[in-house]
Structure formats: structure tokens, C-alpha cells
Design a protein around this motif. Structure first.
Motif, mmCIF file in Angstrom:
data_model
loop_
_atom_site.group_PDB
_atom_site.id
_atom_site.type_symbol
_atom_site.label_atom_id
_atom_site.label_comp_id
_atom_site.label_asym_id
_atom_site.label_seq_id
_atom_site.Cartn_x
_atom_site.Cartn_y
_atom_site.Cartn_z
ATOM 1 N N SER A 100 59.349 41.312 -43.730
ATOM 2 C CA SER A 100 59.849 41.908 -42.671
ATOM 3 C C SER A 100 59.614 40.928 -41.618
ATOM 4 C CB SER A 100 59.213 43.220 -42.222
ATOM 5 O OG SER A 100 58.019 43.197 -42.040
ATOM 6 N N GLY A 101 58.763 39.957 -41.870
ATOM 7 C CA GLY A 101 58.506 38.843 -41.234
ATOM 8 C C GLY A 101 59.251 38.340 -39.927
ATOM 9 N N SER A 102 59.417 37.620 -39.584
ATOM 10 C CA SER A 102 60.653 37.163 -38.397
ATOM 11 C C SER A 102 61.264 38.413 -38.014
ATOM 12 C CB SER A 102 61.494 36.406 -39.253
ATOM 13 O OG SER A 102 60.851 35.677 -40.277
ATOM 14 N N GLY A 103 60.913 39.715 -37.955
ATOM 15 C CA GLY A 103 61.133 40.723 -37.695
ATOM 16 C C GLY A 103 60.916 41.183 -36.147
ATOM 17 N N SER A 104 61.109 42.340 -35.956
ATOM 18 C CA SER A 104 60.550 42.549 -34.526
ATOM 19 C C SER A 104 59.024 42.787 -34.377
ATOM 20 C CB SER A 104 61.327 44.025 -34.023
ATOM 21 O OG SER A 104 61.006 44.991 -35.036
ATOM 22 N N LYS A 105 58.283 43.275 -35.371
ATOM 23 C CA LYS A 105 56.937 43.699 -35.068
ATOM 24 C C LYS A 105 56.491 42.523 -34.764
ATOM 25 C CE LYS A 105 57.055 47.757 -37.906
ATOM 26 N NZ LYS A 105 57.061 48.131 -39.465
ATOM 27 N N GLU A 106 56.360 41.523 -35.643
ATOM 28 C CA GLU A 106 55.683 40.321 -35.532
ATOM 29 C C GLU A 106 55.979 39.791 -34.253
ATOM 30 O OE1 GLU A 106 54.766 41.663 -39.220
ATOM 31 O OE2 GLU A 106 56.819 41.327 -38.401
ATOM 32 N N HIS A 163 67.981 42.267 -35.682
ATOM 33 C CA HIS A 163 68.228 41.488 -37.098
ATOM 34 C C HIS A 163 67.453 40.448 -37.296
ATOM 35 C CE1 HIS A 163 72.178 43.730 -36.944
ATOM 36 N NE2 HIS A 163 72.406 43.162 -35.846
ATOM 37 N N SER A 164 66.722 40.212 -38.358
ATOM 38 C CA SER A 164 65.600 39.180 -38.745
ATOM 39 C C SER A 164 66.591 38.144 -39.621
ATOM 40 C CB SER A 164 64.619 39.874 -39.460
ATOM 41 O OG SER A 164 65.014 39.982 -40.991
ATOM 42 N N LEU A 165 65.845 37.284 -39.951
ATOM 43 C CA LEU A 165 66.316 36.049 -40.718
ATOM 44 C C LEU A 165 66.990 36.520 -42.122
ATOM 45 C CD1 LEU A 165 63.741 33.072 -40.272
ATOM 46 C CD2 LEU A 165 66.111 33.143 -39.415
#
Lengths: 357, 697
Positions: A149-155, A237-239
Motif C-alpha cells: 500500500s506503500g506510496s499510498g495515503s497512510k505513509e 490513487h497510489s503507484l
């Protein structure tokens, strides 16, 4: 969109896929020898044998890599080890060759084929890649989460994607789509493309527009398609595409082709290394997107001579609005490149606008 | 009318003599009863009133008959006499008036015409017989149900105070159970009257300042459901679109320890559907008034699901529920998403598809089915107004053909609601390009631009704004139907909203349009009219849209810019811009549009650029806007400069000229270098001396 009818399947039967060589990343080129060898091997494998053995190969390679991850810290690992990231990912890119081999002409021309109906070989391939990621999760839960989920909102916390003057409703771009061809006797196929953005919503990370393909090879029609895009805003949206037959590996292969990612170690991305700071900096210069064509506007799928089964990885440069894109469709030539610039009809850039009521 | 009726009967049914004879005899009795009202003997009067009362209750024909016999002024007279010794007469008269009022709007008109409201209001004074108070309140309740009834009298004298006193069932000092029930009923009537007299903010203020909130909140806990419902209804109307009163209600202390919202959240779980509906309505109004505060989760988790469940009920509850639902979720994306997650859309779609509603058609055989359909369409329009998820659900419910059909419905409410649905759906570019085209929405919608109802016209015009966009396949159809001419006609409308929507549509029509479309629009609209709209006297939004139209006209091609220069003339064009920049500098939307106009002109040829350069006032403003607090404005201002500096002219005399002006006046080195870098990025060639020139200065 991709020209579906201008290639005969035989083309791939008789020669090693040229596209892999011509489109390899700059930092991958040093492994060209290995790569070519792999392709040869891969091709022989698939011609002579059913898929099983071929994919078994990949599995082994992946397992090897996983082992390495546990034993060694990413940052300290020398980049020139034989199982370097470049090598790995070139190997993962390899199935393109087999895909072309397995592809039947009826499947190629099916522009609207549902995404679920893919070849079993591809599913297998995806299964392997996801197990590859799962291994990471096992090995290092924290980093694994970031990878997925990396490159997602949480981080990225309160990440805010700044708007760009070039990415707004009413902006038009012109350029070409390229079918890079390393075969000496074949000319690079190329056709003109005009894209008009008609809707941009930074809040939902949505972009909508029309794409016009002019002088398409072997087609007299100008083909207009309707597409919807996602901005990689790390909120909506993430990578990771996570649909449209893509996988994190495929995502990375394509993102890697953009200048912003060029100096980044692929492995560090998968381990969640692109930090908030890195993305924030990158997003000051670029906006990354995915554009997915949904239907033909002016012609039927048959008339078009094109397929829209795949989607584009897109990067727009904020400083001048130049757009670079790579088309991905498992059954099409990989890394078709889209190059666009803002359409200039006056001495400067004008902005029109509408509003929905 | 009744006489005519008899003749009609005779003509149609010559054999039914018996019937006619009976009727004629009855008719004589009725005349006699009316005559007896003039009797000097109170007992005779009461007897006659009872006779009339028993005849007219629940009988529309009889009501009409007595109104024909001119009984109303006689009744009103009983209240005017100072002789209150016999309150029986007045009680009976009030009951009879009430019964007339229940007969419908015409009857109420008749009652109001004979000045019955004032004497009835006099009757609700506490000093009167409780039975008279109750009968008068009941009559007033029926009268005020009619929206056209005059509500001024209730705000005169002490009537509001009296009404609010009656909200307390103990005010009438009931001693036995029967009296207790009657006093609660009176309180219910008082609350209902209050609910029906809350149409304007002014009325809300008067009622609130007479002390309604504590009395109504206390009534919520009286334990009698009808009175509780009435109290909820009154509170709902008192805080409708009124944040101040919403807050006041929420903060009102009740006799129990629970807060008013808590009480309402209990009532919304009542077993009676009517109670649930009214409680949901009251909470909806509080929520819309931003007064719900800490309970906002309960709106999503309790109120919304309750309203959706009420769609399964029958009759008036089912009819009203979509209306409340639509109001609750309007403008609220979160609640619209929650509504999508419920099964509201299929239920509402079902009402639109199958609107046969027989059970609630006692007086008005077509009315209620229509109302349900209208409310269902409004709810669907609300669910799909902000989110694509909602729009998708409506499309998936396969009701677009029914929406199209509803656009030609005989009821204007349904036509407007269907239009509103289309408007919501057309906000999705995908649906606009597919489902709406397939349904052939353009032609029926276009017809509604000429509808007899301004409401329908306004909504149709708003929808059309979305249909005439360059990427809409319906743009061509609408232009072929004479869309430009029709919109220009509407632009001249005195109705502000209609005028706004029409100029909005024209602006959208020229977005990304080819030069010939722009020309066609301006030929009909004329530059003169556009100029008038740019300084519209009534609403500033029209100015904003007209400026955006000008901006779109002067966009993309140099010939388009030239066309604007020709159409308005350079001086007039520059005067408009200068005027707007100087006089509207506090309105950011106007500034943005004007700056975009300037920006687009700045992409023209040297003459166009010079027109801006020759106006020091405009230049000064632009440079000032680079320091504006709004980043959007700063960005456009920078773009203006970039475009002014953007020239293919290699000698770059113009370029130097501009730079000199800017540098000498403002010393904006950083900015200039920013622009230079930008222009270099575009591979423009500049002679070295330009850069050098810049460096030394």
C-alpha cells in the motif's frame, strides 16, 4: 490505444521480440547480454515445452531473491551483484515474449475483451509475482506493507498534490505514439496523437479526456477514444495499479522509464523506500497518472484497427506541460511510447473553461 | 351549482324519481336549517347547527351545498356578537367552520373571504370554554393547511402567546381524564397551527420570540403520540434553514434530563411510521441547519436508514419520505454516499417506474401518485447530484427512459424533478456521452426550455448547460434545434436564475468551440448584449459567466482573438477590462475571469499584446495581482506576463520593451528570471544581449 492489425502474429514467431532490447532501461542495459540470452532461452522453452517449466524458472529466481532480502540490507547491497534488480526485473519482463507467442489473432483484435479473460499463463505469472510480494511481507512485515500500500495515503499523511496549469479542462496536447522497433528492416511505426483534457478533479484525482489517433498504420480512419485517468495523488490513487492486468512489477517497470524514477533503485521502491519527501519533491516537478481508454467515440472497435485493452502510464512535466506515456497491454508490444506537448495555436498559452451546472 | 346538479340528474336519470324526491325534501330541510340559524332561540340555533354539522362532516357535496346557501357569514356572525352566554352556539359554529375548511382549498378561500380567521383566533383565548378553544383551534388548523390562507392575523394581538400557552396541556387545568385528553388534543392543534404558520424567516422569529421552543420541547415528552408528532413538526419548521434557531432548539432544556436531540432520536425509533417520519424530518432540518453537532453520526447511522426504510410504508408516509431524504442529502457528499450504500435507489426507481397509488386517492385521485413520483425523482436527483457512484446506480436502475417520459408529464412538478435528475446525471461526462445520448434526452429537454413553468424552464436550462459542451454528442442536436436562438432569448429574461443559466449555457457552448460556432453565437447574442451582461445590474454571477464567455471566445486561435477585437473594438474591450479590474477588485471570481480574458488576449499577435501594454492601469493591476493572497490569481497573473513576453519576434524589441517597463517600475527580478527559464524551456531563442541586459539591471 495500440494498433492491433498492423502486425501479423507470425512476426513474433519467427524472430526474437525486438521490443525488449530496444526498450530496456538505461541502467539495465549493462545486462543486455544476459537478457538476450534469457529471451532466447525463454523462447526456446515456450516453443518446445508447455508453460510449466518456463514459469518454474521464474519461481526459482524469485525465491532466490527473497532469500537475499532477508540476509542483507537493501542500502548496503552492492548493485553489481549478479542478481541485481535490473536483472530480476528484466527477467520478469520476459513473459512478454511468451505472451506474444501465445496470442492468437482473434484475441489481439478484441478491443473490449474483459480484463478477466486472460490467458492462464498470465494468471500464473501474476500468481508468482504476488507470492513474490507476499514473501516480502513475511520477511519484513513493516516494509512489506509499505511495498503494497506503500506510496499510498497512510505513509504520505496529508499529502497534497499541487495543481498544474497544464493539467486542466480545455488543454490540448499533440504528439506521437511510437512503436519502437529495433529490427533494421522495419521502420519505427509511429502515429500522430491529439489529446484533449476535458475534466480534471484534483480532489478525487480524476482526469477525463479524448484521445485522437491520426494516420494510424493500415487504417484510413482518425480514431477517437474516450479515456478516464487517475492521478497518482497518494490519496485516491497510489503507484500500484492493482487492476487492468497489471502487477506491482509491471507498474515498476513502467514507472522506472520516467525520468523522475530513473535514478531510483527499483528495489528500494518495492521496499517502500520512496519516501514522502521523495514523492513530494517529484510531484513538484511532475504529475503521474494512469489513463485508461474506455470506448471508441467515432468508430466501432472493428473499424478502428486499434485495441484499447491496455492503459497508459503517464507523466506530465509541470514546467512545460510535456507528457510522456507508456502503453501497457499484456498482448501488445510493450513500452509503446506516447510523447505529447501542449498544443500552441497562438503566441502563448490560453485557457478556456466550462463549468458543469 | 346544486340546482344545476339536480337538473342534470333529471336529464340523465329520468327514472330515478324516488331519489330526486328524497333529495328535494332534504334540500328543503337544509334551507330550513339555514333559516333557523337566524332564530332568536339559542336552542333552535344549536339544533340547526348540529343538523348542519351532521350533514356536512365527510360529505363534500353537502359542504358545497351549504356554502351555496351562504351559511358562512351567518356562522361568522355568531362570534362577533358580544353575547357569550351561550358558548354552545359558538362551539357548534366553530366545528361547522372547521368541517367546511377540511373540504378543500376553495372552501378555505370562502371562509377567509368572510373574515372568519380573526374571530376564530379570539376563541382560543384561555378565558374561553376549553371546548370552544378546541373547536376553534381545529378549524384554524384546517384553514392554515391551505397555503394561500392569509397568516397575518395570527401574528397580531396576543394570539401567538395564547397558542403557545395552549402547548402546555396543563394550561386548561383538566380535572378528569376526558378533559385531560381534550387538552392534549388542543396542544396538538396549537402545535400544528404553529407548524403551518412558519413559512418565512420573519414568522419563525415571531413564533420563537413568543417562547415556542421550551413549550414544544416539553410537548415532545407528553407521552401522547399525536401531540408529539405535532410538536416535532412545529420544531422542524421553526429551524428550517435557520441555523440560529436550530442551535436554540438543540440547547433548549427539557423537563426531563434528555436533550431535545436525544428525545428525537428516541422518537425516531417509535413503532408508528408517521412518528418516525416526522422525527426524521425534524432531525433533518436540524442537520441542514448545522445544529446537530455531536450527533452528526446519528444522522448517517439512524436518520438516513430510517428514511430509506420508510420508503416501504404506504400512503402519505411513503410519499413524504423521499422528499425528506432528498432534502437531507442535498449538497452533502458523505450522506449521498451513505444513501448509495443503502438500497434507496432501487426503491425510488420502483416508484418512478410503477406509480399507481390507489389507496391515498380519496379527494384527489391523481394528486398523490404524482407527488410520490415527483418526490422520488427529486430524491434520485439528490443522490446522484455530487457523486459518480450515485449516478451509476441511477443508470443501473434502468430508469432513464422513465425519466425522459416524465419530462413530458402533465404535472410541472414532475417535469421539473425529471429535469433535475437529468441534470445530476449529466454531470458525469461518461453518462453524458453514453446513457443520456442513447435515451434521446436532447429533444424533450430542449422543449422544456419553452415550458409554461419558470421552474421547469430554469432547471431545463441548467441541464442544457451540461449538454452543449464540446465533448457532448448532443451539442450538435441542440444547435440544430435552434439552441443558440433559444438561449439568447432566455438571456434576456427578467428572471435572474434563468438569465444566469442561459448565459452559463452559452459560455459552455463556446468552450473549445470552432471559430464558426463562436461566430454563430455572437451573431445572435451580439457583442452589445454581452457587454450589458458583463455589467449585469442584478446578479454578479451573470457578470462572471459573461466574462467567462468572453474568455472562451478569445481562446486558442489568433483569428478568434481578432474576431473579439473586431466585434467590440479595441478601446471598448480594454475599457471593459480596465473597468472590471478597478471596480471589482474585491470579487475574486470576477478578477480571475478578467485575468483569464487578458491572458488569452496576450496569446494573440503583436497588436493584441500591445493593446494590453498600452494600458498602464491594467499592467499595474496585473503586477499587483502577483502578490494576491489567492494562489489561483497569482498563477493567472504570472501567466499573463509569460504570454506577454512570449514572442517569436527575434529582434525582440517588443520583448525588451515589456521587460523595461516591468523592471523599471517594479524591479521584479526573480519573476523575470522565472519567466526566462520558462521560455527557455520552450526552446525560444533569445539574443544574448537580452539576458545580459537583464543582468546588468
Amino acid at each position: 490505444m495500440f494498433a492491433a492489425n498492423d502486425f501479423e502474429p507470425e512476426f513474433y514467431y519467427t524472430s526474437p521480440p525486438p521490443d525488449l532490447i530496444s526498450t530496456s532501461d538505461s541502467d539495465l542495459e549493462e545486462h543486455n547480454n544476459v537478457q538476450e540470452e534469457d529471451i532466447e532461452t525463454g523462447n526456446t522453452d515456450t516453443v518446445d515445452l508447455p508453460n510449466g517449466r518456463h514459469y518454474g524458472d521464474y519461481n526459482t529466481i524469485n525465491m532466490d531473491l527473497d532469500g537475499e532480502y532477508t540476509s542483507e540490507d537493501e542500502e548496503q547491497r552492492p548493485r553489481t551483484t549478479p542478481a541485481s534488480p535490473g536483472h530480476t526485473f528484466q527477467r520478469l519482463a520476459d513473459p512478454y515474449a511468451t505472451r506474444h507467442y501465445h496470442r492468437s489473432s482473434s484475441q489481439r483484435s478484441r478491443g473490449f475483451s474483459p480484463l478477466g479473460t486472460r490467458f492462464s499463463s498470465l494468471r500464473r505469472h501474476n500468481a508468482i509475482t504476488s507470492s513474490f510480494l507476499t514473501q516480502h511481507v513475511k520477511h519484513n512485515n513493516e516494509l512489506g506493507k509499505q511495498a503494497i500500500s506503500g506510496s499510498g495515503s497512510k505513509e504520505l499523511g496529508q499529502f497534497h498534490l499541487p495543481e498544474s496549469s497544464f493539467l486542466r479542462a480545455g488543454m490540448s496536447f499533440t504528439g506521437t505514439q511510437n512503436l519502437m522497433n529495433s529490427q533494421p528492416q522495419q521502420r519505427d511505426e509511429e502515429w500522430e496523437v491529439k489529446v484533449t483534457v476535458h475534466y480534471v478533479n484534483y480532489k478525487t484525482g480524476t482526469v477525463i479526456g479524448l484521445m485522437e489517433a491520426l494516420n494510424v498504420p493500415n487504417s484510413s480512419n482518425t480514431v477517437v477514444t474516450y479515456w478516464e485517468g487517475e492521478m497518482i495523488d497518494f490519496v485516491n490513487h497510489s503507484l500500484w495499479t492493482d487492476k487492468w492486468n497489471s502487477s506491482p512489477e509491471i507498474d515498476l517497470q513502467h514507472w522506472k522509464k520516467f525520468e523522475a524514477f530513473r535514478h531510483m533503485d527499483v528495489r528500494s521502491i518495492i521496499r517502500g523506500a520512496p519516501t514522502r519527501e521523495w514523492f513530494q519533491e517529484a510531484c513538484q516537478k511532475y504529475i503521474f497518472m494512469r489513463w485508461k481508454e474506455h470506448y471508441f467515440v467515432n468508430v466501432t472497435a472493428q473499424e478502428s484497427g486499434l485495441t484499447i485493452a491496455g492503459f497508459y502510464y503517464i507523466c506530465i512535466r509541470r514546467s512545460d506541460g510535456a507528457i510522456e506515456g507508456y502503453y501497457f497491454d499484456p498482448v501488445s508490444t510493450p513500452y509503446q511510447k506516447l510523447t505529447l506537448k501542449p498544443l500552441l495555436e497562438g503566441d502563448g498559452i490560453s485557457f478556456c473553461d466550462y463549468s458543469l451546472n | 351549482m346544486d340546482q344545476e346538479g339536480y337538473l342534470y340528474n333529471i336529464a340523465l336519470f329520468p327514472l330515478s324519481f324516488t331519489f330526486i324526491i328524497v333529495e328535494t325534501m332534504n334540500s328543503l330541510k337544509h334551507n330550513q336549517a339555514v333559516d333557523e340559524l337566524n332564530s332568536s332561540d339559542p336552542a333552535v340555533r344549536v339544533k340547526a347547527l348540529r343538523f348542519i354539522k351532521n350533514n356536512i362532516i365527510g360529505n363534500k357535496t353537502k359542504k358545497d351545498l351549504y356554502i351555496q346557501l351562504d351559511v358562512i357569514p351567518k356562522l361568522v356572525k355568531f362570534f362577533k356578537s358580544k353575547d357569550t352566554t351561550d358558548s354552545q352556539v359558538q362551539i357548534q359554529a366553530a366545528i361547522v367552520l372547521g368541517s367546511f375548511a377540511y373540504g378543500g382549498e376553495e372552501n378555505v378561500t370562502e371562509i377567509v373571504k368572510h373574515d372568519a380567521i380573526k374571530p376564530l383566533l379570539e376563541c382560543i383565548s384561555l378565558k374561553n370554554d376549553p371546548r370552544l378553544i378546541e373547536a376553534a383551534a381545529r378549524a384554524l388548523k384546517a384553514i392554515y393547511k391551505c397555503p394561500t390562507a392569509d397568516k397575518n392575523d395570527i401574528f397580531a394581538d396576543y394570539h401567538l402567546r395564547d397558542l403557545i400557552t395552549l402547548l402546555n396541556p396543563d394550561a386548561l387545568h383538566p380535572k378528569i381524564d376526558r378533559e385531560r385528553i381534550a387538552s392534549v388534543h388542543t396542544a396538538e392543534l396549537a402545535a400544528t397551527i404553529i407548524a403551518r404558520c412558519c413559512d418565512t424567516n420573519e414568522q419563525q422569529i415571531q413564533i420563537a420570540s413568543a417562547g415556542a421552543f421550551p413549550a414544544l420541547v416539553n410537548l415532545l415528552t407528553c407521552g401522547f403520540s399525536k401531540a408529539q408528532e405535532a410538536a416535532l413538526d412545529a420544531l422542524a419548521y421553526l429551524c428550517r434553514e435557520n441555523p440560529e434557531f436550530g442551535k436554540a432548539i438543540v440547547e433548549t432544556k427539557s423537563e426531563t434530563s434528555d436533550s431535545p436531540v436525544k428525545i428525537m432520536l428516541n422518537l425516531i425509533q417509535d413503532k408508528s411510521p408517521t412518528m418516525r417520519l416526522i422525527a426524521a424530518k425534524c432531525l433533518t432540518h436540524l442537520s441542514r441547519a448545522n445544529a446537530i453537532g455531536e450527533y452528526s453520526n446519528d444522522i448517517t447511522l439512524i436518520v438516513l436508514p430510517t428514511l430509506v426504510k420508510l420508503l416501504d410504508e404506504k400512503g402519505p408516509v411513503r410519499e413524504e419520505a423521499p422528499h425528506v431524504l432528498a432534502y437531507l442529502i442535498r449538497d452533502n457528499e458523505e450522506l449521498q454516499k451513505a444513501a448509495c450504500d443503502s438500497d434507496a435507489v432501487p426503491k425510488l426507481a420502483d416508484f418512478v417506474t410503477h406509480v399507481v397509488d390507489q389507496e391515498s386517492s380519496y379527494y384527489d385521485p391523481v394528486g398523490d401518485g404524482d407527488k410520490l413520483k415527483e418526490n422520488a425523482l427529486m430524491a434520485l436527483a439528490a443522490i446522484s447530484s455530487l457523486t459518480d457512484d450515485g449516478r451509476k446506480l441511477v443508470v443501473e436502475a434502468k430508469i432513464i427512459p422513465h425519466i425522459v417520459a416524465a419530462m413530458s408529464h402533465r404535472s410541472y412538478g414532475i417535469r421539473a424533478a425529471a429535469c433535475q435528475c437529468t441534470r445530476s446525471l449529466s454531470r458525469s461526462i461518461n453518462i453524458l456521452r453514453t446513457s443520456l445520448v442513447d435515451a434521446g434526452i436532447a429533444t424533450p429537454l430542449f422543449k422544456l426550455l419553452s415550458d409554461e413553468s419558470t421552474d421547469v424552464q430554469t432547471t431545463a436550462c441548467a441541464t442544457l448547460c451540461n449538454l452543449v459542451l464540446d465533448f457532448s454528442p448532443m451539442k450538435k442536436t441542440i444547435m440544430e434545434l435552434g439552441g443558440i436562438e433559444k438561449l439568447v432569448e432566455l438571456v434576456r429574461s427578467p428572471d435572474n436564475t434563468l438569465r444566469l443559466n442561459a448565459i452559463w449555457a452559452l459560455k459552455n457552448l463556446v468552450y473549445q468551440a470552432e471559430s464558426d460556432v463562436k461566430e454563430a453565437v455572437m451573431k445572435v447574442l451580439t457583442y452589445q448584449t454581452m457587454e450589458t451582461l458583463i455589467s449585469d445590474q442584478e446578479i454578479v454571477e451573470v457578470q462572471e459567466q459573461a466574462l467567462n464567455l468572453l474568455r472562451n471566445l478569445a481562446c486558442t486561435k489568433q483569428i478568434d482573438i481578432e474576431e473579439v477585437f473586431q466585434g467590440l473594438g479595441e478601446d471598448r474591450l480594454m475599457n471593459i477590462i480596465e473597468n472590471k479590474l478597478c471596480w471589482w477588485h474585491e470579487n475574486e471570481e470576477i478578477i480571475k475571469q478578467v485575468l483569464f480574458v487578458i491572458n488569452n488576449i496576450a496569446t494573440g499577435n503583436e497588436r493584441h499584446k500591445s493593446a494590453i501594454m498600452n494600458r498602464p492601469t491594467i499592467l499595474t493591476r496585473i503586477l499587483n495581482y502577483m502578490g494576491h493572497t489567492n494562489p489561483e490569481i497569482r498563477v493567472i497573473a504570472v501567466w499573463v506576463l509569460i504570454n506577454l513576453l512570449w514572442t517569436e519576434d527575434k529582434s525582440a524589441s517588443m520583448y525588451l520593451n515589456i521587460l523595461n517597463i516591468i523592471i523599471m517600475r517594479f524591479l521584479l527580478y526573480d519573476l523575470i528570471f522565472f519567466n526566462l527559464n520558462f521560455i527557455k524551456a520552450h526552446k525560444f531563442e533569445f539574443k544574448n544581449y537580452v539576458i545580459w541586459d537583464l543582468k546588468i539591471k
